[in-house]
Design an enzyme around this catalytic site. Structure first.
Site, PDB file in Angstrom:
ATOM      1  N   GLU A  60      71.139  81.366  -6.297  1.00 49.90           N
ATOM      2  CA  GLU A  60      71.765  81.523  -4.987  1.00 49.90           C
ATOM      3  C   GLU A  60      71.396  80.381  -4.036  1.00 49.90           C
ATOM      4  O   GLU A  60      71.253  80.572  -2.830  1.00 49.90           O
ATOM      5  CB  GLU A  60      71.399  82.886  -4.385  1.00 49.90           C
ATOM      6  CG  GLU A  60      71.882  84.054  -5.237  1.00 49.90           C
ATOM      7  CD  GLU A  60      71.543  85.403  -4.648  1.00 49.90           C
ATOM      8  OE1 GLU A  60      70.768  85.457  -3.677  1.00 49.90           O
ATOM      9  OE2 GLU A  60      72.045  86.415  -5.157  1.00 49.90           O
ATOM     10  N   GLU A 129      75.231  89.064 -11.046  1.00 48.70           N
ATOM     11  CA  GLU A 129      74.490  90.139 -10.365  1.00 48.70           C
ATOM     12  C   GLU A 129      75.467  91.084  -9.696  1.00 48.70           C
ATOM     13  O   GLU A 129      76.034  90.768  -8.646  1.00 48.70           O
ATOM     14  CB  GLU A 129      73.519  89.580  -9.313  1.00 48.70           C
ATOM     15  CG  GLU A 129      72.307  88.882  -9.882  1.00 48.70           C
ATOM     16  CD  GLU A 129      71.295  88.509  -8.801  1.00 48.70           C
ATOM     17  OE1 GLU A 129      71.396  89.041  -7.666  1.00 48.70           O
ATOM     18  OE2 GLU A 129      70.406  87.688  -9.088  1.00 48.70           O
TER      19      GLU A 129
END
Length: 770
Positions: A60, A129
């Site tokens: 991320e 995710e």
């Protein structure tokens, strides 16, 4: 998660950017290479016959890349090139990285990823995710004092079905199996010890129903679509209504030909993204009813086998319970008290005070205030700062004449500050926050006063930009105000530093070292005490159920069992507001569907069975703020109550479908009649049927009641099918119940049952108590 503290001490290091000490010269490249080499050596890659099909570099980073400007962009390119050059033999991915180079697959993390597309048509659409739960809702992450989110399983199933409906290739849950941040491993600031995450399998290893069962059926339905999904590059889109659409995976040129052709050549997903209305749509000549915010899956483009909003899976209500505590000093009346849910039985505890300030020769004195982590190296949460303040008679008179008090002022502080004057914690002398300003009035005596500041960390920063600069303790000016001659700059004073707690460094929480400490007996009527160690011994609960430690009677501190660090505990209470009725319809967000309002964020702490002996287990606590250890208990955790509600309109069960089943084989071997599946935990059986009604029952789980329509043999039939079994299956049909109790009305079977240990004749499982 996060980086080790010692990495901050490397000269010139900057984390996660184009910085030579971080990249090549010191750590990141060396660490990644070591991991890849280790996986290769252990034959874990898929090309070696192992389970690893992909690797990930960074995480991320795209969320913070702009903070670093061009250096961030250069770092992404370097990280991608470095990873690929390790020649692992499997693809590399970057999550949330829109500018990932061509050699890396960029993937999506989030609640919904159906609208995500990789930055190249040559890359597959990956969901790395799927946030199927969430963290407690203060400070974004799983924080003490936060409410507990519960993401509805209907919405999770909707998000997953939409992802595959719109061309998804790979999907991964975060998390599927909850966990525990044992020791001091939880991140920060203020992340709780539990990492349960409301996952389909909880941190104790128990199934969370209906989440686990409904998602199992979802993936069984998607599995039936596999022949079509892997044969078509992109689905055919059909608009069915203003907010309704179909995506069809068909290897045939004509969709209509699928109605008479091989069912395995066509699969379809029908979506209703309207949050309120149930809609009937026409697809390939047939009518289908779509519930709000739902997706129906048709593996053969004809037959609906699953709808994301129709939950057939049971609801499991977990509990923690006592059995007869195996202590010799329990009276004959106490088991009766347990049956009346008395929470604990007084047991022998011992106690030991932790000294305030300097406790060993391993301390040092220096002018000025040092950064917390620079001193502790994260070997402890605690750092004592000690100095002396001289108060003149003129200062005392000045305060009295002007009716003011001196105050400690700190520009910025994290996570906890406790202030002691002359060995005593001052009233309201604790400050909690993440880089908050401190202005704390202090009462000094005339003459020399010992001022002790205890800074504490509650987890270290583990996400975001510039983590190496975050630090801990104090920032900015630290001064005393209100003195007659003006402010006192405490950075000019000499400070003595002491890292950690005496009991912590003497390891009095271990079996051997505990015996060397000078414990004294704790009286039953003892007042709650701050900065105090407690210890006792307990026997493990009987059976094989997971074990939980109830610390709801304590304040804040840390706990150990047989020398194993359970983690931090804290009974901070969540806000009273924000909880209410949860509606699965509509986009999920972190403060939607929260629970546990007005209650402590966490009171139960997981003790792995592998840490326990049959008897004489050592429990040690360090308590900072005061609590009552006599109310602590150790209990076993299991699913006690199971409920289910299945109607005639539910689809055929997917519970028994094999992973290798073809669509035709599935439909030939499985009845189209809906079924109810009930299941207790392993080692448990259904001990009683609390409610059963086939007809038009009302309510839910704990509030089930008979409706106007009710088959009188419901209880007898369900009892015969289920009592004494770990699992049972009941067909939802008039023939199963012998007759139609109310013609022309859709019937539903509602059941509430109790589970008990199969090794016990009572409904109470093995447990212990302190």
């Amino acid at each position: 998660m996060g980086f080790p503290v010692w990495l901050r001490d490397i000269p010139g290091v900057e984390f996660r950017t184009d910085n030579a000490p971080f990249k090549e010269k010191v750590e990141m490249q060396r660490f990644v290479k070591k991991i890849v080499d280790l996986m290769r050596m252990e034959m874990l890659f898929s090309w070696q016959g192992g389970p690893i099909i992909m690797l990930q570099i960074e995480n991320e980073y795209g969320n913070i890349e702009s903070s670093y400007g061009q250096r961030g962009k250069d770092y992404v390119k370097w990280a991608a090139r470095m990873a690929v050059e390790l020649d692992a033999g499997v693809p590399w991915v970057m999550c949330q990285q829109a500018d990932a180079p061509d050699i890396i697959i960029n993937a999506c993390n989030g609640f919904y990823c159906d609208g995500f597309w990789p930055n190249s048509a040559k890359k597959p659409k990956l969901w790395t995710e799927d946030w199927n739960g969430w963290y407690n809702d203060i400070e974004w992450f799983s924080s003490w004092g936060g409410r507990t989110p519960k993401r509805p399983v209907e919405d999770i199933a909707f998000a997953v079905a939409r992802f595959f409906q719109r061309g998804g290739s790979f999907h991964n849950y975060y998390m599927y199996f909850g966990g525990t941040n044992f020791g001091r491993s939880s991140g920060g600031p203020f992340y709780v010890t539990s990492y349960d995450y409301d996952a389909p399998i909880d941190e104790y290893g128990l199934l969370s129903q209906p989440k686990w069962g409904h998602l199992k059926e979802l993936h069984a339905a998607i599995k039936l679509c596999e022949p079509a999904l892997v044969s078509v590059d992109s689905p055919h889109y059909i608009k069915l209504g203003p907010m309704q659409e179909a995506h069809v995976y068909s290897v045939k040129k004509s969709l209509n030909s699928t109605l008479s052709g091989n069912g395995s050549s066509c699969s379809a997903f029908l979506a209703n993204i309207d949050e309120r209305k149930t809609v009937s749509v026409k697809f390939l000549g047939q009518l289908y009813t779509l519930l709000p915010w739902s997706v129906s899956i048709l593996p053969d483009c004809r037959t609906t086998v699953f709808n994301t909003a129709k939950v057939r899976a049971q609801t499991s209500v977990k509990t923690v319970e006592f059995d007869l505590p195996p202590f010799q000093n329990i009276s004959i009346t106490q088991p009766l008290m347990l049956q009346n849910k008395i929470s604990s039985i007084p047991k022998a505890w011992m106690t030991l005070k932790e000294p305030i300030g300097i406790w060993s020769e391993n301390n040092f004195t220096i002018q000025g205030l040092l950064e917390h982590l620079h001193v502790t190296k994260d070997n402890s949460d605690y750092l004592w700062h000690i100095t002396r303040i001289n108060v003149s008679a003129e200062d005392i008179s000045f305060w009295e004449e002007n009716q003011i008090s001196p105050a400690l002022s700190i520009d910025s502080m994290r996570d906890i500050l406790r202030i002691f004057v002359n060995g005593q914690l001052i009233a309201e002398g604790s400050v909690i926050g993440h880089w908050v300003k401190v202005v704390q009035p202090i009462q000094f005596l005339q003459g020399y006063n010992d001022l002790v500041l205890l800074s504490q960390t509650v987890g270290l920063q583990n996400y975001g930009a510039f983590m190496e600069k975050d630090g801990a303790g104090f920032k900015g000016q630290v001064k005393l105000t209100g003195f007659k001659n003006g402010e006192i700059d405490l950075s000019e004073y000499s400070w003595t530093y002491q890292v950690g707690l005496r009991g912590e460094f003497q390891k009095i929480y271990t079996i051997d070292e505990s015996e060397k400490a000078e414990w004294i007996d704790l009286a039953l009527d003892a007042s709650p005490s701050t900065f105090t160690w407690y210890k006792t011994f307990f026997d493990a609960p009987n059976g094989a159920n997971p074990v939980a430690l109830d610390l709801g009677s304590m304040g804040k501190g840390q706990a150990w069992v047989n020398g194993h660090h359970i983690g931090r505990y804290w009974t901070l209470v969540a806000p009273k507001d924000g909880c209410g009725v949860c509606d699965y319809r509509g986009a999920y967000y972190s403060s939607k569907c929260v629970t546990n309002c007005g209650k402590p964020t966490q009171t139960w702490y997981h003790i792995p069975r592998s840490w326990l002996k049959a008897s004489n287990n050592l429990l040690v606590l360090f308590e900072e703020t005061g609590g009552n250890p006599f109310e602590i208990s150790v209990k076993s955790r299991y699913t006690k109550t199971i409920c289910a509600e299945v109607s005639e309109t539910h689809y055929t069960s997917l519970q028994n479908g094999s992973r290798s089943d073809s669509i035709d084989k599935f439909f030939s071997q499985n009845t189209v009649t809906p079924e109810m599946h009930l299941q207790c935990d392993g080692g448990h059986t259904i001990s009683s049927i609390e409610f059963a009604s086939y007809g038009t029952p009302r309510g839910s789980c704990h509030t089930f009641s008979q409706g106007k329509c009710h088959a009188p043999n419901s209880m007898a039939l369900v009892s015969k099918a289920c009592l004494g079994k770990q699992m049972c299956v009941i067909e939802i049909s008039n023939s199963e119940f012998g007759a139609d109790p109310c013609q022309g009305i859709v019937k539903t079977l509602a059941v509430k049952a109790k589970c008990a240990s199969s090794s016990s004749s009572s409904s109470t499982t093995g447990s212990s108590q302190i």
